[in-house]
Scaffold this motif. Structure first.
Motif, PDB file in Angstrom:
ATOM      1  N   TYR A  17      41.714 -33.469  36.703  1.00 42.17           N
ATOM      2  CA  TYR A  17      42.503 -34.422  35.911  1.00 42.17           C
ATOM      3  C   TYR A  17      43.738 -34.882  36.668  1.00 42.17           C
ATOM      4  O   TYR A  17      44.356 -34.114  37.413  1.00 42.17           O
ATOM      5  N   LEU A  18      44.091 -36.142  36.434  1.00 40.91           N
ATOM      6  CA  LEU A  18      45.390 -36.673  36.817  1.00 40.91           C
ATOM      7  C   LEU A  18      46.076 -37.163  35.555  1.00 40.91           C
ATOM      8  O   LEU A  18      45.473 -37.869  34.729  1.00 40.91           O
ATOM      9  N   ILE A  19      47.337 -36.760  35.387  1.00 39.79           N
ATOM     10  CA  ILE A  19      48.168 -37.224  34.271  1.00 39.79           C
ATOM     11  C   ILE A  19      49.373 -37.925  34.875  1.00 39.79           C
ATOM     12  O   ILE A  19      50.105 -37.324  35.685  1.00 39.79           O
ATOM     13  N   VAL A 120      46.742 -20.744  31.587  1.00 42.66           N
ATOM     14  CA  VAL A 120      47.562 -21.636  30.769  1.00 42.66           C
ATOM     15  C   VAL A 120      46.756 -22.870  30.381  1.00 42.66           C
ATOM     16  O   VAL A 120      45.846 -23.296  31.103  1.00 42.66           O
ATOM     17  N   CYS A 121      47.099 -23.428  29.231  1.00 40.38           N
ATOM     18  CA  CYS A 121      46.654 -24.750  28.828  1.00 40.38           C
ATOM     19  C   CYS A 121      47.901 -25.624  28.710  1.00 40.38           C
ATOM     20  O   CYS A 121      49.015 -25.125  28.535  1.00 40.38           O
ATOM     21  N   LEU A 122      47.714 -26.928  28.784  1.00 39.90           N
ATOM     22  CA  LEU A 122      48.804 -27.873  28.596  1.00 39.90           C
ATOM     23  C   LEU A 122      48.539 -28.701  27.354  1.00 39.90           C
ATOM     24  O   LEU A 122      47.432 -29.233  27.175  1.00 39.90           O
ATOM     25  N   PHE A 123      49.570 -28.818  26.505  1.00 39.54           N
ATOM     26  CA  PHE A 123      49.430 -29.580  25.262  1.00 39.54           C
ATOM     27  C   PHE A 123      50.405 -30.751  25.278  1.00 39.54           C
ATOM     28  O   PHE A 123      51.601 -30.576  25.507  1.00 39.54           O
ATOM     29  N   ALA A 124      49.870 -31.940  25.029  1.00 41.77           N
ATOM     30  CA  ALA A 124      50.672 -33.162  24.990  1.00 41.77           C
ATOM     31  C   ALA A 124      50.954 -33.540  23.543  1.00 41.77           C
ATOM     32  O   ALA A 124      50.027 -33.813  22.774  1.00 41.77           O
ATOM     33  N   HIS A 125      52.236 -33.570  23.179  1.00 43.00           N
ATOM     34  CA  HIS A 125      52.654 -33.938  21.822  1.00 43.00           C
ATOM     35  C   HIS A 125      52.791 -35.457  21.733  1.00 43.00           C
ATOM     36  O   HIS A 125      53.865 -35.992  21.464  1.00 43.00           O
ATOM     37  N   THR A 126      51.689 -36.163  21.936  1.00 40.76           N
ATOM     38  CA  THR A 126      51.696 -37.617  21.894  1.00 40.76           C
ATOM     39  C   THR A 126      51.130 -38.090  20.557  1.00 40.76           C
ATOM     40  O   THR A 126      50.685 -37.284  19.736  1.00 40.76           O
ATOM     41  N   ASP A 127      51.144 -39.423  20.330  1.00 38.26           N
ATOM     42  CA  ASP A 127      50.600 -39.943  19.072  1.00 38.26           C
ATOM     43  C   ASP A 127      49.156 -39.486  18.876  1.00 38.26           C
ATOM     44  O   ASP A 127      48.745 -39.156  17.761  1.00 38.26           O
ATOM     45  N   LEU A 128      48.391 -39.504  19.963  1.00 42.04           N
ATOM     46  CA  LEU A 128      47.074 -38.875  19.976  1.00 42.04           C
ATOM     47  C   LEU A 128      47.210 -37.642  20.854  1.00 42.04           C
ATOM     48  O   LEU A 128      47.122 -37.733  22.079  1.00 42.04           O
ATOM     49  N   PRO A 129      47.479 -36.472  20.268  1.00 43.37           N
ATOM     50  CA  PRO A 129      47.742 -35.281  21.080  1.00 43.37           C
ATOM     51  C   PRO A 129      46.537 -34.913  21.932  1.00 43.37           C
ATOM     52  O   PRO A 129      45.398 -35.289  21.643  1.00 43.37           O
ATOM     53  N   ALA A 130      46.818 -34.184  23.012  1.00 40.53           N
ATOM     54  CA  ALA A 130      45.758 -33.823  23.950  1.00 40.53           C
ATOM     55  C   ALA A 130      45.970 -32.404  24.443  1.00 40.53           C
ATOM     56  O   ALA A 130      47.108 -31.949  24.595  1.00 40.53           O
ATOM     57  N   LEU A 131      44.851 -31.717  24.695  1.00 43.55           N
ATOM     58  CA  LEU A 131      44.876 -30.362  25.226  1.00 43.55           C
ATOM     59  C   LEU A 131      44.062 -30.327  26.516  1.00 43.55           C
ATOM     60  O   LEU A 131      42.872 -30.629  26.518  1.00 43.55           O
ATOM     61  N   PHE A 132      44.734 -29.951  27.615  1.00 44.24           N
ATOM     62  CA  PHE A 132      44.071 -29.758  28.899  1.00 44.24           C
ATOM     63  C   PHE A 132      43.845 -28.250  29.023  1.00 44.24           C
ATOM     64  O   PHE A 132      44.774 -27.491  29.271  1.00 44.24           O
ATOM     65  N   CYS A 133      42.596 -27.839  28.802  1.00 43.83           N
ATOM     66  CA  CYS A 133      42.346 -26.446  28.424  1.00 43.83           C
ATOM     67  C   CYS A 133      41.618 -25.621  29.469  1.00 43.83           C
ATOM     68  O   CYS A 133      41.232 -24.472  29.192  1.00 43.83           O
ATOM     69  N   GLY A 134      41.448 -26.145  30.688  1.00 43.95           N
ATOM     70  CA  GLY A 134      40.849 -25.327  31.734  1.00 43.95           C
ATOM     71  C   GLY A 134      39.550 -24.689  31.278  1.00 43.95           C
ATOM     72  O   GLY A 134      38.658 -25.362  30.763  1.00 43.95           O
ATOM     73  N   ASP A 135      39.450 -23.361  31.421  1.00 44.54           N
ATOM     74  CA  ASP A 135      38.234 -22.650  31.034  1.00 44.54           C
ATOM     75  C   ASP A 135      38.435 -21.798  29.786  1.00 44.54           C
ATOM     76  O   ASP A 135      37.691 -20.842  29.553  1.00 44.54           O
ATOM     77  N   THR A 136      39.434 -22.142  28.979  1.00 42.01           N
ATOM     78  CA  THR A 136      39.618 -21.463  27.693  1.00 42.01           C
ATOM     79  C   THR A 136      38.665 -22.021  26.658  1.00 42.01           C
ATOM     80  O   THR A 136      37.920 -21.286  25.995  1.00 42.01           O
ATOM     81  N   LEU A 137      38.667 -23.336  26.519  1.00 37.19           N
ATOM     82  CA  LEU A 137      37.864 -24.038  25.519  1.00 37.19           C
ATOM     83  C   LEU A 137      37.041 -25.103  26.210  1.00 37.19           C
ATOM     84  O   LEU A 137      37.577 -25.890  27.004  1.00 37.19           O
ATOM     85  N   TYR A 172      40.237 -31.803  26.647  1.00 34.88           N
ATOM     86  CA  TYR A 172      39.916 -32.080  28.047  1.00 34.88           C
ATOM     87  C   TYR A 172      39.642 -30.757  28.767  1.00 34.88           C
ATOM     88  O   TYR A 172      40.552 -30.100  29.256  1.00 34.88           O
ATOM     89  N   PRO A 173      38.376 -30.333  28.840  1.00 36.06           N
ATOM     90  CA  PRO A 173      38.032 -29.023  29.420  1.00 36.06           C
ATOM     91  C   PRO A 173      37.896 -29.066  30.935  1.00 36.06           C
ATOM     92  O   PRO A 173      37.833 -30.143  31.547  1.00 36.06           O
ATOM     93  N   PHE A 211      32.063 -37.750  27.235  1.00 32.48           N
ATOM     94  CA  PHE A 211      32.465 -37.700  25.835  1.00 32.48           C
ATOM     95  C   PHE A 211      33.731 -36.866  25.698  1.00 32.48           C
ATOM     96  O   PHE A 211      33.824 -35.767  26.259  1.00 32.48           O
ATOM     97  N   VAL A 212      34.712 -37.386  24.979  1.00 28.85           N
ATOM     98  CA  VAL A 212      35.945 -36.650  24.726  1.00 28.85           C
ATOM     99  C   VAL A 212      35.956 -36.221  23.263  1.00 28.85           C
ATOM    100  O   VAL A 212      35.979 -37.058  22.352  1.00 28.85           O
ATOM    101  N   SER A 213      35.922 -34.934  23.055  1.00 29.00           N
ATOM    102  CA  SER A 213      35.891 -34.354  21.719  1.00 29.00           C
ATOM    103  C   SER A 213      37.298 -34.289  21.127  1.00 29.00           C
ATOM    104  O   SER A 213      38.294 -34.563  21.804  1.00 29.00           O
ATOM    105  N   THR A 214      37.365 -33.924  19.864  1.00 34.28           N
ATOM    106  CA  THR A 214      38.635 -33.614  19.201  1.00 34.28           C
ATOM    107  C   THR A 214      38.535 -32.218  18.601  1.00 34.28           C
ATOM    108  O   THR A 214      37.439 -31.686  18.412  1.00 34.28           O
TER     109      THR A 214
END
Length: 263
Positions: A17-19, A120-137, A172-173, A211-214
């Motif tokens: 990923y690039l953010i 670690v995972c990264l969580f974005a507190h945006t209008d459409l929040p996002a989780l960059f979750c590596g190999d956790t989820l 985002y796994p 496909f991007v899940s929620t």
């Protein structure tokens, strides 16, 4: 916040990923194993990679670090307890820390043990929040605990952290395993209509446009969130006839993880 999901097309089915900050063009690379694709994507978008974050210490997530640092001079970030496992770590992270990218992007660090104990995972507190979750989820699945992990810790990460995130959170796994994971869901819960419908859809997908899940959808299709499903519990008792009458959610999670390990 601008997000590029990069399909590596390797044997491990990694996503990188690039953010990026839309104002400054500064970018964070997450687990950039395929450093060439990450650099090419950044160049195409006019972005400058200034930071690299490893969600955890496994080689399929850290393998691009050296080349990426050599070509960009980016700072390397990871869990604070991974300092002896990841070479060249510039900044150790803990729960509640904030990773800033440019002027506009702020990502909250979640300490999410389970797949490894320094994840670690990264969580974005945006209008459409996002989780960059590596190999956790994963989409319709959860990380294994083979190499330095702990399934009980993973259970607590799911229950105490992931389930409490907003249902609108985009997932985002670190790997693309959705088809096999949905097949496991249907092995455990054959009457799961959402999983049946989604499997038909994603069989035709191009991983380059994945496909991007929620989180809301994950709670419908991911067995590791569905610990009170009557069908799932009935099927679990068929697989493990000696389960106690009063079956707590942790035991369900652990038995699901055990089954998935061999499935």
């Amino acid at each position: 916040m601008l997000v590029e999901q990069i399909w590596t097309a390797n044997a491990y089915r990694n996503f990188n990923y690039l953010i990026a900050c839309p104002e400054t063009g500064e970018a964070l690379a997450i687990d950039p194993l395929d450093h060439r694709q990450c650099l090419a994507t950044a160049k195409r978008n006019g972005w400058q990679i200034t930071q690299i974050l490893n969600t955890h210490e496994h080689g399929d997530h850290t393998g691009g670090n050296r080349a990426m640092v050599a070509q960009t001079g980016a700072k390397l970030l990871a869990h604070k307890n991974a300092k002896d496992k990841i070479r060249g770590l510039d900044q150790g992270l803990g729960a509640g820390d904030v990773v800033k990218v440019g002027k506009t992007v702020e990502l909250e660090v979640l300490d999410t043990p389970g797949h490894t104990l320094s994840h670690v995972c990264l969580f974005a507190h945006t209008d459409l929040p996002a989780l960059f979750c590596g190999d956790t989820l994963f989409n319709a699945g959860a990380g294994n605990c083979y190499h330095g992990g702990d399934p009980i810790a993973l259970y607590h990460t799911f229950i105490q952290q992931l389930t409490k995130l907003p249902d609108t959170t985009r997932i985002y796994p670190g790997h693309e395993y959705i088809i096999n994971n949905l097949r496991f869901t249907l092995d455990r819960e054959p009457d799961n209509a959402q999983a049946i419908a989604l499997l038909s859809k994603v069989k035709l997908q191009d991983p380059n446009q994945a496909f991007v899940s929620t989180l809301a959808l994950e709670k419908e299709i991911n067995t590791f969130f569905r610990l009170d499903s009557p069908t799932l519990i009935r099927k679990l008792r068929e697989a493990f006839p000696d389960l106690p009458k009063d079956l707590d959610p942790q035991k369900v999670f652990l038995k699901l993880r055990e089954l998935r390990n061999k499935w």
